[in-house]
Write an enzyme that holds these catalytic residues in place. Structure first.
Site, PDB file in Angstrom:
ATOM      1  N   GLU A 214      14.138   4.429 -12.171  1.00 13.63           N
ATOM      2  CA  GLU A 214      13.392   5.546 -12.760  1.00 13.63           C
ATOM      3  C   GLU A 214      13.524   5.654 -14.283  1.00 13.63           C
ATOM      4  OE1 GLU A 214      11.242   7.254 -11.245  1.00 13.63           O
ATOM      5  OE2 GLU A 214      11.696   6.894  -9.146  1.00 13.63           O
TER       6      GLU A 214
ATOM      7  N   SER B 230     -21.835  27.594  30.229  1.00 15.52           N
ATOM      8  CA  SER B 230     -22.896  28.581  30.006  1.00 15.52           C
ATOM      9  C   SER B 230     -22.695  29.454  28.778  1.00 15.52           C
ATOM     10  CB  SER B 230     -23.036  29.472  31.239  1.00 15.52           C
ATOM     11  OG  SER B 230     -23.585  28.733  32.305  1.00 15.52           O
TER      12      SER B 230
END
Length: 718
Positions: free
Chosen positions: A74, A357
């Site tokens: 890093e 339905s």
């Protein structure tokens, strides 16, 4: 030389101009986890993503090898710089001013990364030059106040490591089941390299990428002289899967409500990601529309025997509840008795089960009122019907014919044949437009059979019925109302309503749907709540004719109930994930469970709001027809003549080919309350496997693949 001096002074001046407004930074911010916090509608925390299980490791407990690995990959000059690298900062500044792609990249030291994680948003859209300058300024302050070892401690405990894990100490336990001190060089290198892209470098999911990243870290360590070349080569020979545990402890959810809010939170995370945020790495605050007390009650209904009796632990539910006046998703249940599964199949947004339905108001009668101005007393025929171009007959649940009846009676009793005849009159084109207005669509052209069965989710259906509840406006359902980033930037969200139908249509459909619950012949009487103004519709699907003989004549695959008041719209699906097994069907009595779940939940919800009836708009007139108060659209031909006994050619047994290009029926449906019903042989195949909608996403699992495989051959009732 003069030009460079002027440029340097200009850059320094710009840096100081931005830095003067930098926020304060505290030790609490540096040491705290950066979990995303999710709130309910009242600001109560419902989840902290990952951080609750963080194992904070003190500096003297962190292996020297890990510190060396982190620094090597890093920030090699970490121990020499003062928190920033001036050369890199100036280079990045000029690159940004000149528009170079190097702008705002390559300048951050390890300390700056710590500051970014502690104070600022990590989202790319928020990484401005001002933020970078303030980040550098704060890094100088942090370096001046804390030792290098302490800064490393902060960083190693703060970084996101994938799978809801924060901190390398927690990651060691999650991936290897060990403390950091027990890891070898290979494993340490892998952890040190993960923060750059934790999801991509997950060794359990993407071992090839993890291997490459680990080896890069080992190379950096060798280059930085913290390990020998021999150690590097030896570590690179170790399998990337060496030491990985097979079972991981869950870190995704905190709080005692994890199971309760699981389905809702899953959709929230998906929604936030779609908005461009990274919920596991951004440390943002997400404010949702969840009513936590309602969610808890819904969970209790589904997972206890206090309110509703369920046949067994495999019986499943999918429930969505929305506010019809704004589209807010109030509560959601993705299933019941789901064990310790996190973010599993969410049946509330699953779209591969036929709605039966409950489709009739959406595709048949709603469009008939909207486009054809039908009154509730419109005469329809319940007479023998054969799907055009086939030998397939359509039956009602009782396999009987009622002859002439009103549209109101046909909808309340949930008769199939009048519904399909109505859809013929409306035409597929107009019906499709009506569905689209309600957020419902599919890739393939709709067919007649969709009039008694749509492949939509409980969430879609609750949102669609909400338009009936609020007078005709569709609101796309949404979960998140506000997101606050680490830097304090706030994003607000809401659903913008769109007119889906006239007020008259919404009122007339609602008036008819009231009878589904209250009429003695209604299909949804088990959902009725005495004294409460509400409306709703049942839906039940039967087995396809080719396997129907394997089940009792009254067996059903799915049962739905969708209902609403002025304040809430709720859709409930019930059934089994594995629906083609010997025990995976619903008995006649079990088809009412959807209604019972609805009744129990709506009874609870309605105690805290007013009980308001719908007001008839001026665009609707009322007349008594054969002793029944019926509704007419004002100024329509029906209203002026009072004659409802009119038929178009489609309402006979003939068929207008312009209504649909379909020649084969798919899923049809049926509803049952306490009355008898039989399977029909109305279909053998379905053309709706591609059903989809922009307002909801389908979840996947082994169980959903089972249900979708049967969808292509399902038949129906009613």
């Amino acid at each position: 030389m003069g030009i460079f001096l002027v440029a340097f002074l200009a850059g320094a001046g710009l840096f100081m101009y931005y830095a003067k407004d930098a926020p304060n930074i505290t030790e609490k911010q540096l040491s705290s986890d950066e979990a995303t916090i999710v709130y309910d509608k009242n600001g109560k925390v419902i989840s902290r993503l990952g951080a609750q299980n963080r194992d904070y490791v003190k500096a003297d407990e962190i292996p020297k090898a890990l510190k060396s690995a982190v620094v090597s990959i890093e920030d090699k000059r970490f121990y020499k710089n003062n928190g920033v690298d001036p050369v890199r900062i100036i280079g990045a500044t000029f690159a940004n001013i000149s528009g170079s792609s190097l702008g705002l990249q390559g300048a951050s030291t390890l300390t700056q990364q710590l500051v970014k994680l502690s104070v600022f948003s990590t989202d790319a859209k928020d990484r401005t030059l001002r933020v970078k300058a303030q980040e550098a300024w704060l890094a100088l302050q942090v370096d001046r106040k804390y030792s290098k070892d302490k800064i490393l401690e902060f960083y190693i405990n703060k970084v996101y490591m994938g799978n809801g894990v924060y901190g390398m100490g927690t990651a060691a336990q999650y991936y290897y089941g060990k403390s950091l001190s027990k890891l070898n060089i290979s494993q340490i290198a892998l952890l040190a390299g993960m923060p750059q892209a934790p999801s991509s470098y997950d060794p359990t999911k993407y071992p090839q990428y993890a291997l490459s990243r680990r080896n890069t870290v080992l190379q950096a360590m060798a280059d930085n002289n913290v390990i020998t070349e021999s150690q590097q080569k030896q570590a690179q020979q170790v399998s990337i899967k060496d030491g990985l545990v097979k079972k991981h402890h869950t870190t995704g959810l905190s709080t005692a409500n994890s199971k309760v809010v699981d389905a809702y939170l899953k959709q929230v995370i998906s929604d936030v990601e779609a908005k461009g945020f990274s919920p596991y790495t951004s440390g943002i605050k997400i404010h949702t529309n969840l009513d936590l007390t309602a969610q808890k009650h819904l969970y209790e209904i589904a997972n206890s025997s206090t309110y509703v009796q369920f046949p067994d632990s495999k019986f499943q539910l999918g429930v969505s509840i929305t506010d019809p006046n704004n589209g807010k998703v109030v509560a959601m249940l993705g299933g019941r008795q789901t064990g310790n599964v996190t973010f599993g199949l969410n049946r509330a947004v699953q779209t591969d089960r036929s709605s039966g339905s409950t489709a009739k108001p959406l595709m048949d009668y709603g469009p008939a009122v909207q486009y054809l101005n039908w009154p509730t007393s419109r005469t329809v025929k319940d007479e023998p019907f054969t799907y055009p171009g086939t030998n397939t007959k359509l039956y009602d649940f009782d396999r009987k014919y009622e002859g002439k009846m009103t549209m109101r009676q046909a909808l309340v009793q949930s008769r199939n044949i009048p519904a399909i005849r109505t859809l013929q009159d409306v035409g597929i084109s107009k019906a499709t437009s009506f569905l689209n207005n309600l957020g419902i669509s599919q890739k393939k052209t709709y067919d007649l059979q969709n009039g008694i069965g749509l492949y939509i989710s409980p969430l879609q259906e609750a949102a669609a019925y909400a338009a009936f509840a609020n007078g005709g406006t569709y609101y796309k359902p949404y979960y998140v109302n506000k997101i606050v980033t680490q830097s304090g930037k706030t994003y607000h969200y809401r659903s913008h309503g769109k007119r889906a139908m006239s007020k008259a249509t919404a009122y007339m459909i609602t008036d008819m749907l009231k009878g589904v619950l209250t009429d003695s012949n209604g299909s949804g009487t088990s959902a009725n709540i005495t004294g409460l103004y509400q409306a709703g519709k049942t839906g039940t699907t039967a087995y396809p004719s080719d396997i129907a003989d394997n089940y009792p004549s009254t067996a059903s695959m799915d049962s739905w109930f969708t209902g609403y008041t002025r304040h809430y719209s709720m859709s409930v699906w019930t059934g089994y994930d594995q629906q083609n097994t010997a025990s995976g069907f619903l008995s006649q009595q079990e088809t009412t469970i959807a209604q019972l779940v609805y009744r129990s939940m709506m009874s609870y919800l309605s105690t805290s709001v007013t009980n308001e009836n719908w007001e008839r708009p001026s665009s609707v007139t009322e007349k008594t027809v054969n002793g029944v108060k019926e509704l007419f659209k004002a100024n329509s031909s029906y209203s002026s003549t009072g004659n409802s006994d009119q038929y178009s050619t489609n309402n006979s047994s003939s068929y207008n080919r312009s209504a649909s290009s379909s020649s084969s029926p798919a899923t049809t449906s049926s509803d049952t309350s306490s009355r008898s019903s039989d399977n029909s042989n109305s279909s053998n195949s379905s053309s709706n496997s591609s059903s989809s909608s922009s307002s909801s996403s389908s979840s996947s699992s082994s169980s959903s693949s089972s249900s979708s495989s049967s969808k292509s051959s399902s038949s129906s009732k009613e």
